[in-house]
Design an enzyme around this catalytic site. Structure first.
Site, PDB file in Angstrom:
ATOM      1  N   ARG A 215      -7.640 -11.475   4.433  1.00  0.00           N
ATOM      2  CA  ARG A 215      -6.593 -12.407   3.983  1.00  0.00           C
ATOM      3  C   ARG A 215      -5.589 -12.691   5.090  1.00  0.00           C
ATOM      4  NH1 ARG A 215      -4.930 -10.412  -1.415  1.00  0.00           N
ATOM      5  NH2 ARG A 215      -6.889 -11.412  -2.055  1.00  0.00           N
TER       6      ARG A 215
ATOM      7  N   GLU B 217      -4.617 -15.253  -7.019  1.00  0.00           N
ATOM      8  CA  GLU B 217      -5.882 -15.555  -7.704  1.00  0.00           C
ATOM      9  C   GLU B 217      -6.637 -14.277  -8.038  1.00  0.00           C
ATOM     10  OE1 GLU B 217      -7.655 -19.790  -6.302  1.00  0.00           O
ATOM     11  OE2 GLU B 217      -7.524 -18.279  -4.740  1.00  0.00           O
ATOM     12  N   GLU B 218      -6.684 -13.353  -7.092  1.00  0.00           N
ATOM     13  CA  GLU B 218      -7.371 -12.087  -7.337  1.00  0.00           C
ATOM     14  C   GLU B 218      -6.779 -11.394  -8.566  1.00  0.00           C
ATOM     15  OE1 GLU B 218      -8.374  -7.848  -5.066  1.00  0.00           O
ATOM     16  OE2 GLU B 218      -7.272  -9.410  -3.996  1.00  0.00           O
ATOM     17  N   GLY B 219      -5.445 -11.383  -8.648  1.00  0.00           N
ATOM     18  CA  GLY B 219      -4.794 -10.769  -9.798  1.00  0.00           C
ATOM     19  C   GLY B 219      -5.061 -11.518 -11.090  1.00  0.00           C
TER      20      GLY B 219
ATOM     21  N   THR C 180      -6.773 -16.111  -2.848  1.00  0.00           N
ATOM     22  CA  THR C 180      -5.436 -15.587  -2.588  1.00  0.00           C
ATOM     23  C   THR C 180      -5.211 -14.313  -3.395  1.00  0.00           C
ATOM     24  OG1 THR C 180      -4.406 -16.800  -4.406  1.00  0.00           O
ATOM     25  CG2 THR C 180      -4.601 -17.965  -2.297  1.00  0.00           C
TER      26      THR C 180
END
Length: 628
Positions: free
Chosen positions: A192, A235-237, A232
């Site tokens: 990232r 988004e992952e969360g 991002t």
């Protein structure tokens, strides 16, 4: 084509040439003079035609495989899912979200960061992290990057095919091969913070390789830029949040959750749970907000429908989603050692006294990966890539435009004892420190975890994304926003910390997040001493509570316990408190078997397949044939 002259006349006089749909011909009452056997055969023929006619108009179910490749911070791994699809005339094909199930997880292969760093070592030259590199010149070596990506994708493809071949029967294989297999390859925190054009170029190559699989096995893999890309932290969360609430049946189109208000508008409530997900390089905190919650103007909430994470037919929800780099299990360990052992309070005469390690444990002063040997000694890996400070030290370089052009980012690195102007080896080094010794002082461990990781003076480095969402540190999350929603904590290290205390009966089996109960249990556990037995080192628990084998996975477990205590205290200090807190690895189905592990993988599938029209265009209208 010509018709006999008498046909139009028949049509004019209203004579129909088509058979009635219900009876498929003359009814049996008109079959005078026909024997019983003939009539029976006539009825069989009529029934056969009616059956075939019904097949033309009914929906058809078939199975489809979906592949999610988790390109995480430490490895790249395939997850293969199977789902039921339904195809209906004039409506297209869609996936039943409740049918999605994991059928196999693959081997762990090199992370994308390793692929990029090996390519840079070769074509930018050794020590590229410590000197200026003209990134434009490296475009000439894109073909070599392609070869590196190809080697990784061959391993992943072979592994995926092995799972499909072993888990599907012959009938299922026919269906899966016919429909094609959508592939979603997503990178998380591992790359990232990777600067320049290299990361995005690697994804162009990966998509090309996925869309051109080996023809030998017959499986038709395909992808597109929406499915295979870096995601991002937010988004992952959010994908992990969707996974949790889908698997636990909190997310759905249940009419019982909806009502028509006084204005005739359909209103649906949500009963969603929040999630704290701690990975290797980052941690995500996501929770739904209560209706009427007022946030500071600097804090950005995410509406699941407005941001197109869920379709309009699902209950509306505003959520907080924030991701913190340097708070994963590996990344936080490196940063914590660097800061703690640069502090004169803990560094005396070259010895760093670490309150988060057991008494009697010691290692050389480095953030390298640790192996606990049978004789009780700790061997620290000197490989630069095995140093848990490597990603952060690479980011904190004056040659990174994010540092050289942004003064606040440079200040954050210096605040954490990393001088961006120094070579990589010095940025990873802990100055004037030769040995780290454990003291087992849990209260002091908590205070240092709090000040270094949870509530630092400046944001932790590489956290531009978190700051842009309104939060510079974890403590600010629950100060500015809070929720009464249940919270589920997941991640291998976090689960290990709680389960270890339960195993030794220091925590109740039904522990639900009481922070003082956890602090007392961890205080007792972490005061243990390391004892060397003939079969290896053990942690000798006080008060005759038994022993725990010491190994490379649990030698620094007290830091994780301290992080958990700090997190729970901030949750409890918010305006609203979670109704309950649980630690979970997976969610079980009605049969008691795990449906899938918690994490972002199921969520990213749902994010795409629930938008049925868009999914239909990408997966079926275009699909594998788009690449022919």
């Amino acid at each position: 084509m010509w018709l006999p002259v008498y046909v139009p006349l028949l049509l004019v006089f209203g004579v129909s040439l088509s058979l009635p749909q219900g009876s498929l011909g003359t009814d049996s009452s008109s079959l005078r003079g026909v024997d019983a056997d003939t009539e029976k055969r006539i009825n069989v023929g009529k029934k056969h035609l009616q059956t075939l006619r019904n097949l033309e108009t009914r929906c058809h179910d078939s199975l489809q495989a979906l592949v999610v490749i988790d390109a995480g911070s430490s490895s790249t791994r395939t997850n293969v899912f199977l789902a039921k699809t339904r195809s209906c005339p004039n409506k297209g094909r869609s996936i039943d979200p409740d049918s999605i199930q994991l059928i196999g997880a693959g081997k762990r292969f090199a992370g994308l960061r390793v692929v990029l760093e090996e390519w840079l070592d070769t074509y930018a030259g050794k020590d590229w992290e410590s000197r200026p590199v003209d990134a434009r010149l490296l475009f000439q070596y894109v073909p070599q990057m392609h070869e590196g990506a190809k080697k990784l994708m061959q391993l992943l493809e072979e592994d995926t095919v092995a799972i499909l071949d072993s888990q599907l029967n012959e009938k299922q294989k026919v269906q899966v091969k016919a429909l094609g297999i959508p592939v979603m390859l997503c990178s998380t925190a591992g790359v990232r913070d990777f600067h320049e054009w290299y990361r995005d170029a690697l994804f162009v190559l990966l998509r090309h390789l996925i869309n051109n699989p080996s023809p030998a096995h017959g499986y038709k893999f395909f992808t597109n830029p929406f499915w295979t890309r870096p995601i991002t932290g937010a988004e992952e969360g959010l994908f992990a949040f969707i996974t949790l609430n889908h698997l636990s049946r909190r997310l759905g189109e249940d009419p019982a959750r909806c009502m028509i208000d006084e204005y005739g508008v359909k209103q649906c409530r949500n009963d969603l749970a929040g999630v704290v997900e701690v990975g290797g390089a980052s941690a995500q905190i996501v929770f739904p907000l209560q209706e009427g919650t007022v946030l500071p103007s600097s804090v950005r909430a995410v509406n699941l429908q407005r941001e197109r994470l869920l379709p309009e037919r699902y209950p509306s929800a505003d959520v907080v989603s924030v991701s913190f780099m340097q708070l994963g299990m590996a990344s936080s360990a490196g940063l914590f050692l660097k800061e703690l052992c640069s502090n004169d309070e803990f560094l005396q005469g070259g010895i760093c006294s670490n309150p988060c390690l057991f008494k009697g444990f010691q290692q050389s002063c480095s953030a390298g990966e640790v192996e606990v040997r049978p004789d009780g000694s700790a061997s620290v890996n000197e490989d630069v890539r095995k140093n848990r400070l490597k990603p952060l030290a690479t980011y904190c370089s004056v040659n990174n435009p994010e540092i050289s052009f942004k003064v606040t980012n440079e200040m954050q690195c210096r605040e954490n004892s990393i001088d961006p102007t120094k070579p990589l080896a010095e940025r990873m080094k802990i100055e004037n420190c030769s040995i780290i010794k454990g003291t087992g002082n849990f209260d002091k461990c908590v205070s240092q975890v709090e000040s270094i990781l949870v509530a630092p003076k400046l944001p932790l480095p590489a956290n531009i994304e978190a700051a842009s969402s309104g939060f510079e540190s974890v403590d600010q999350v629950f100060r500015f926003a809070s929720s009464t929603a249940p919270m589920i904590v997941t991640g291998g290290g976090m689960l290990a910390a709680i389960n270890t205390l339960k195993d030794h009966r220091l925590l109740r089996s039904d522990f639900s997040g009481d922070v003082e109960e956890l602090a007392e249990a961890a205080r007792e556990f972490c005061s243990s001493e390391v004892i060397i037995r003939t079969d290896g080192p053990v942690i000798q628990l006080p008060n005759a509570r038994g022993e725990q084998k010491l190994n490379s996975l649990n030698f620094d477990l007290c830091k994780t316990m301290a992080l958990t205590v700090s997190l729970l205290r901030h949750m409890a200090a918010g305006e609203n408190q979670p109704s309950f807190i649980k630690w979970e690895k997976s969610i079980a189905g009605p049969d008691g078997k795990p449906l899938a592990d918690l994490g972002w993988q199921v969520g990213v599938i749902l994010h795409h397949v629930l938008f049925t029209e868009e999914w239909g265009r990408n997966a079926y209208e275009a699909g594998y044939s788009h690449n022919l």
